[in-house]
Enzyme design. Structure first.
Site, PDB file in Angstrom:
ATOM      1  N   ASP A   1      -7.453  -2.752  13.667  1.00 43.52           N
ATOM      2  CA  ASP A   1      -8.833  -3.027  13.234  1.00 43.52           C
ATOM      3  C   ASP A   1      -8.923  -4.291  12.383  1.00 43.52           C
ATOM      4  OD1 ASP A   1      -7.735  -2.247  10.842  1.00 43.52           O
ATOM      5  OD2 ASP A   1      -9.173  -0.637  10.428  1.00 43.52           O
TER       6      ASP A   1
ATOM      7  N   ASP B   1       0.812  -1.216   0.000  1.00 39.97           N
ATOM      8  CA  ASP B   1       0.000   0.000   0.000  1.00 39.97           C
ATOM      9  C   ASP B   1       0.844   1.263   0.000  1.00 39.97           C
ATOM     10  OD1 ASP B   1       0.921  -0.436   2.594  1.00 39.97           O
ATOM     11  OD2 ASP B   1      -1.044  -0.977   3.374  1.00 39.97           O
TER      12      ASP B   1
END
Ligand code: PGA
Length: 261
Positions: free
Chosen positions: A136, A67
């Site tokens: 998360d 990313d």
């Protein structure tokens, strides 16, 4: 999925680096998927040391990072290009032309996702993808409810990710709210996956990803669908796993490490 629990963070990191180096040594034209974040810095330090000791050669290795933040210049100290150059690429014998990250400054986001997917495909796919996991449950920046079949694209980050990563930005509000990320589908396309999880703060999410249901609410849980995944944890991150005895029993009975290779 295979799970290896090591007593200390250092041992978990060492083992992760060793699995990567061993895989590269078996196949020099290696396509290595890379991750960023605090957890990976120690893995890269180990790989640098092994490269300097001539225990692993990166001269023919191609890399693809998961990313990159949208809007950050490669020279920006918070860009993942900068992170990779600093922690790994500038210290090993890799050809910089063979290192790939999404272009955070790409104007056409859809085209950039397609370009990155094409580059991975043109290289013949990823041999081994290194992964961390976010608080998360994300892998790459595949935040909750990301498609488990998704490909490289732009993604809005969650408040949890913002809280986790904005501490590195000055001021914290300058952290981008979106990023390019390989999709879960892209990641599952890798031949092998090695995930490293360390520290007590990750114990709860590690248990959800490894032993919980497969759900887009915890994209790391999608690794349960991948046929060659090894998750390496330190004792602190493994604290909430219910099948710890089983994982330790398997590891203790496999001196040749066959299931993990
Ligand atoms: P960390 O990040 O290593 O900084 O905890 C992991 C991730 O968000 O994937």
């Amino acid at each position: 999925m295979e799970v290896i629990i090591r007593p200390t963070t250092k041992e978990a990191v060492n083992l992760t680096a060793k699995l990567i180096a061993e895989a590269i040594n078996q196949k020099p034209f290696f396509k290595l998927g890379l991750a960023t974040g605090a957890t990976m810095e120690a893995v890269y330090a180990d790989l640098v040391a092994m490269n300097q000791a001539k225990e692993v050669d990166f001269s023919l290795v191609h890399t693809f990072n998961l990313d990159e933040y949208i809007g950050l210049d490669p020279e920006d100290p918070n860009s993942y290009r900068y992170y990779m150059n600093k922690h790994l690429f500038s210290k090993i014998n890799i050809d910089m032309r063979n290192t790939n990250l999404p272009n955070g400054l790409a104007e056409d986001e859809i085209a950039e996702g397609l370009r990155y997917e094409s580059a991975i495909a043109a290289a013949g796919g990823i041999d081994l993808q290194l992964l961390g996991i976010g608080n998360d449950g994300h892998i790459g920046f595949n935040e909750p409810i990301s498609s488990l079949a998704g490909r490289t694209r732009s993604k809005a980050l969650t408040p949890a990710t913002y809280a986790q990563n904005s501490v590195y930005f000055t001021p914290p509000e300058s952290m981008p709210k979106r990023a390019f990320t390989m999709g879960v589908g892209t990641i599952l396309g890798a031949e092998r996956i090695v995930m490293l999880i360390t520290g007590a703060k990750k114990a709860e999410i590690a248990a959800k990803a490894i032993e919980g249901p497969v759900t887009s609410m915890v994209t790391g849980s999608a690794l349960q669908m991948h046929p060659r995944t090894v998750v390496v944890l330190d004792e602190a991150a493994a604290a909430n796993l219910t099948q710890k005895d089983y994982y330790n029993w398997v590891f203790a009975n496999e001196p040749e490490w066959k299931p993990y290779r």
